[in-house]
Write a protein that holds these residues in place. Structure first.
Motif, PDB file in Angstrom:
ATOM      1  N   HIS A  63      51.891  33.315  41.763  1.00 52.74           N
ATOM      2  CA  HIS A  63      51.775  33.468  43.215  1.00 52.74           C
ATOM      3  C   HIS A  63      50.310  33.729  43.573  1.00 52.74           C
ATOM      4  CE1 HIS A  63      56.213  34.935  43.867  1.00 52.74           C
ATOM      5  NE2 HIS A  63      56.118  33.634  43.678  1.00 52.74           N
ATOM      6  N   PHE A  88      53.788  41.888  37.419  1.00 53.12           N
ATOM      7  CA  PHE A  88      52.674  42.327  38.252  1.00 53.12           C
ATOM      8  C   PHE A  88      51.867  43.352  37.465  1.00 53.12           C
ATOM      9  CE2 PHE A  88      50.732  45.185  41.467  1.00 53.12           C
ATOM     10  CZ  PHE A  88      49.862  44.259  42.024  1.00 53.12           C
ATOM     11  N   GLU A  89      50.737  42.920  36.960  1.00 57.76           N
ATOM     12  CA  GLU A  89      49.770  43.766  36.258  1.00 57.76           C
ATOM     13  C   GLU A  89      50.402  44.531  35.096  1.00 57.76           C
ATOM     14  OE1 GLU A  89      47.618  45.940  39.288  1.00 57.76           O
ATOM     15  OE2 GLU A  89      46.715  44.090  40.044  1.00 57.76           O
ATOM     16  N   ASP A 136      53.841  35.354  37.645  1.00 54.17           N
ATOM     17  CA  ASP A 136      52.793  36.338  37.876  1.00 54.17           C
ATOM     18  C   ASP A 136      52.596  36.499  39.383  1.00 54.17           C
ATOM     19  OD1 ASP A 136      50.567  38.064  37.012  1.00 54.17           O
ATOM     20  OD2 ASP A 136      49.399  36.569  38.095  1.00 54.17           O
ATOM     21  N   ASP A 137      52.901  37.690  39.872  1.00 48.57           N
ATOM     22  CA  ASP A 137      52.887  37.944  41.314  1.00 48.57           C
ATOM     23  C   ASP A 137      51.505  38.395  41.773  1.00 48.57           C
ATOM     24  OD1 ASP A 137      54.084  37.989  43.830  1.00 48.57           O
ATOM     25  OD2 ASP A 137      54.792  40.055  43.614  1.00 48.57           O
ATOM     26  N   ALA A 138      50.516  37.511  41.548  1.00 51.24           N
ATOM     27  CA  ALA A 138      49.128  37.752  41.968  1.00 51.24           C
ATOM     28  C   ALA A 138      48.524  38.986  41.317  1.00 51.24           C
ATOM     29  CB  ALA A 138      49.029  37.848  43.498  1.00 51.24           C
ATOM     30  N   SER A 139      48.741  39.126  40.010  1.00 54.06           N
ATOM     31  CA  SER A 139      48.133  40.242  39.281  1.00 54.06           C
ATOM     32  C   SER A 139      46.617  40.110  39.297  1.00 54.06           C
ATOM     33  CB  SER A 139      48.614  40.247  37.819  1.00 54.06           C
ATOM     34  OG  SER A 139      50.001  40.428  37.736  1.00 54.06           O
ATOM     35  N   ASN A 147      50.405  38.531  46.485  1.00 49.88           N
ATOM     36  CA  ASN A 147      51.514  39.364  46.026  1.00 49.88           C
ATOM     37  C   ASN A 147      52.660  39.315  47.032  1.00 49.88           C
ATOM     38  OD1 ASN A 147      52.760  42.408  46.088  1.00 49.88           O
ATOM     39  ND2 ASN A 147      52.349  41.686  44.016  1.00 49.88           N
TER      40      ASN A 147
END
Length: 233
Positions: free
Chosen positions: A65, A20-21, A44-47, A68
């Motif tokens: 994703h 994440f980011e 990638d958790d919605a970065s 997040n």
């Protein structure tokens, strides 16, 4: 020459890296990991940054994703991907590995070797089996309290219950069904692996606390959040 390149590539283990980011450090983490682990899936958790693009450019598998969902969900997504996308001989082991540079690739490789040689279902990394890791006194106290709570809840006797570096044999990974998306997923992993009855061990690892990792949430506040999540689980 990178010292890591002296380790032969481990072809039957996949790294599962929730992200994440992490655009500042991700390329370096992935390049280093690829020297030993040629098979990596980044979740990638919605970065909102370039993390997913960077991972693709490095050449690893990326699953993203759209919203997040938290680290627990990202780990489960990555585990599910590896189990479904590979035959048992291609992914005999799965390694959960952090994206922020805290984990050392040589520790992960040593843990896979321990799992293989000891016929173990799981190997848990522990920063408390030796004195190389310096988390700070207050952070250590809080993490130790979380360990005690996790051991009470799960019946396991771990020295470090919230270390993100773990090796799972394929049958152990198949037993996981994570529902806790926040830091309580670490307790959930221990609980579910304990129920399998599979043999396990701990392995001493050196967690690298950097200014970057602390800024990303590896602070005392985050340790308190781990403790609260463990209590509320």
């Amino acid at each position: 020459m990178h010292a890591m390149s002296l380790t032969p590539p481990i072809e039957d283990a996949w790294l599962v890296i929730p992200v994440f980011e992490e655009e500042q450090v991700l390329a370096g983490v992935l390049h280093e990991a690829l020297e030993v682990f040629p098979h990596i899936v980044v979740v990638d958790d919605a970065s909102a940054d370039r993390s997913a693009q960077i991972a693709r450019e490095v050449g690893v598998t990326v699953v993203r994703h759209p919203i997040n969902l938290g680290q627990g969900a990202a780990l489960q997504t990555g585990i599910d991907y590896v189990l479904r996308a590979t035959e048992p001989t291609q992914a005999a082991y799965l390694v959960t590995f952090d994206a922020d540079g805290q984990h050392r690739v040589q520790d992960a490789a040593a843990m896979v070797a321990k799992a293989r040689e000891g016929h173990l279902g799981a190997v848990f990394g522990s920063r408390f089996l030796d004195d190389r890791t310096r988390p700070g006194l207050l952070k250590k106290i809080v993490l130790k309290a979380a360990v005690w709570l996790t051991n009470q809840q799960t019946g396991m006797k771990l020295s470090d219950a919230h270390n993100g570096l773990r090796v799972l044999r394929r049958d152990a990974a198949l037993a996981l069904d994570l529902r806790q998306n926040r830091m309580a997923h670490a307790t959930e992993i221990v609980l579910q692996l304990g129920r399998t009855g599979l043999p396990w061990a701990e392995h001493p690892v050196h967690v690298l606390y950097t200014d970057y990792s602390r800024s990303k949430g590896q602070s005392l506040i985050n340790s308190v959040n781990i403790l609260v999540d463990s209590i509320l689980k």
